[in-house]
Each structure stands twice: as C-alpha cells, then as structure tokens.
Design a protein around this motif. Sequence first.
Motif, PDB file in Angstrom:
ATOM      1  N   TYR A  11       0.840  -1.205   0.000  1.00 24.45           N
ATOM      2  CA  TYR A  11       0.000   0.000   0.000  1.00 24.45           C
ATOM      3  C   TYR A  11       0.870   1.247   0.000  1.00 24.45           C
ATOM      4  O   TYR A  11       0.625   2.180  -0.768  1.00 24.45           O
ATOM      5  N   LYS A  28      -5.929   7.614  -1.585  1.00 26.94           N
ATOM      6  CA  LYS A  28      -5.921   6.996  -0.250  1.00 26.94           C
ATOM      7  C   LYS A  28      -7.301   7.100   0.396  1.00 26.94           C
ATOM      8  O   LYS A  28      -7.772   6.142   1.023  1.00 26.94           O
ATOM      9  N   TYR A  30     -10.137   7.262  -1.208  1.00 24.04           N
ATOM     10  CA  TYR A  30     -11.009   6.347  -1.943  1.00 24.04           C
ATOM     11  C   TYR A  30     -10.768   4.898  -1.518  1.00 24.04           C
ATOM     12  O   TYR A  30     -11.716   4.125  -1.392  1.00 24.04           O
ATOM     13  N   SER A  31      -9.533   4.533  -1.279  1.00 24.95           N
ATOM     14  CA  SER A  31      -9.248   3.159  -0.864  1.00 24.95           C
ATOM     15  C   SER A  31      -9.810   2.882   0.534  1.00 24.95           C
ATOM     16  O   SER A  31     -10.318   1.792   0.796  1.00 24.95           O
ATOM     17  N   PHE A  33     -12.451   4.418   1.780  1.00 25.78           N
ATOM     18  CA  PHE A  33     -13.892   4.373   1.559  1.00 25.78           C
ATOM     19  C   PHE A  33     -14.319   2.999   1.039  1.00 25.78           C
ATOM     20  O   PHE A  33     -15.305   2.423   1.511  1.00 25.78           O
ATOM     21  N   CYS A  34     -13.573   2.451   0.082  1.00 25.79           N
ATOM     22  CA  CYS A  34     -13.890   1.130  -0.466  1.00 25.79           C
ATOM     23  C   CYS A  34     -13.743   0.044   0.596  1.00 25.79           C
ATOM     24  O   CYS A  34     -14.547  -0.896   0.639  1.00 25.79           O
ATOM     25  N   ALA A  35     -12.737   0.166   1.444  1.00 27.66           N
ATOM     26  CA  ALA A  35     -12.552  -0.814   2.511  1.00 27.66           C
ATOM     27  C   ALA A  35     -13.722  -0.771   3.497  1.00 27.66           C
ATOM     28  O   ALA A  35     -14.201  -1.818   3.949  1.00 27.66           O
ATOM     29  N   LEU A  37     -16.818   0.202   2.819  1.00 30.69           N
ATOM     30  CA  LEU A  37     -17.981  -0.385   2.144  1.00 30.69           C
ATOM     31  C   LEU A  37     -17.883  -1.912   2.097  1.00 30.69           C
ATOM     32  O   LEU A  37     -18.892  -2.611   2.277  1.00 30.69           O
ATOM     33  N   PHE A  38     -16.693  -2.426   1.849  1.00 27.27           N
ATOM     34  CA  PHE A  38     -16.505  -3.870   1.831  1.00 27.27           C
ATOM     35  C   PHE A  38     -16.796  -4.471   3.202  1.00 27.27           C
ATOM     36  O   PHE A  38     -17.467  -5.503   3.315  1.00 27.27           O
TER      37      PHE A  38
END
Length: 55
Positions: A11, A28, A30-31, A33-35, A37-38
């Motif tokens: 990372y 960073k 966005y990543s 945020f995606c984590a 949501l996951f």
Amino acid sequence: MGTLLHFKHLYNEAFDDCKPSYVVVLLKGYSIFCAILFLMALYAFLYRAFTGFDF
C-alpha cells in the motif's frame, strides 16, 4: 502478522512515485472508503447468515 505487514508495504509503495499530492490524498481516501464499504457488506452478509434471515 507478516501478511498484514506485506499489505502495508504494498500500500505504501503504491503511492511512492505519485507526484501530485492531491491525487495521493484522493486515492488513499477512496481506498479507505472502499474498505469501509466492503466491511459493511461483509457484516451485512454475516448478520443475515447467522440470524437466519432469508436471502
């Protein structure tokens, strides 16, 4: 523990050569945020699986 350190290294290495700093901050964010949501989707799936709700 070694796997987490490996992912942390990957990372951090991914953003080493990015020149515009605002792009690094955006990616960073966005990543993360995606984590989030996951993890929310994983939580919802496990909640439904263990409480017996129909899918």
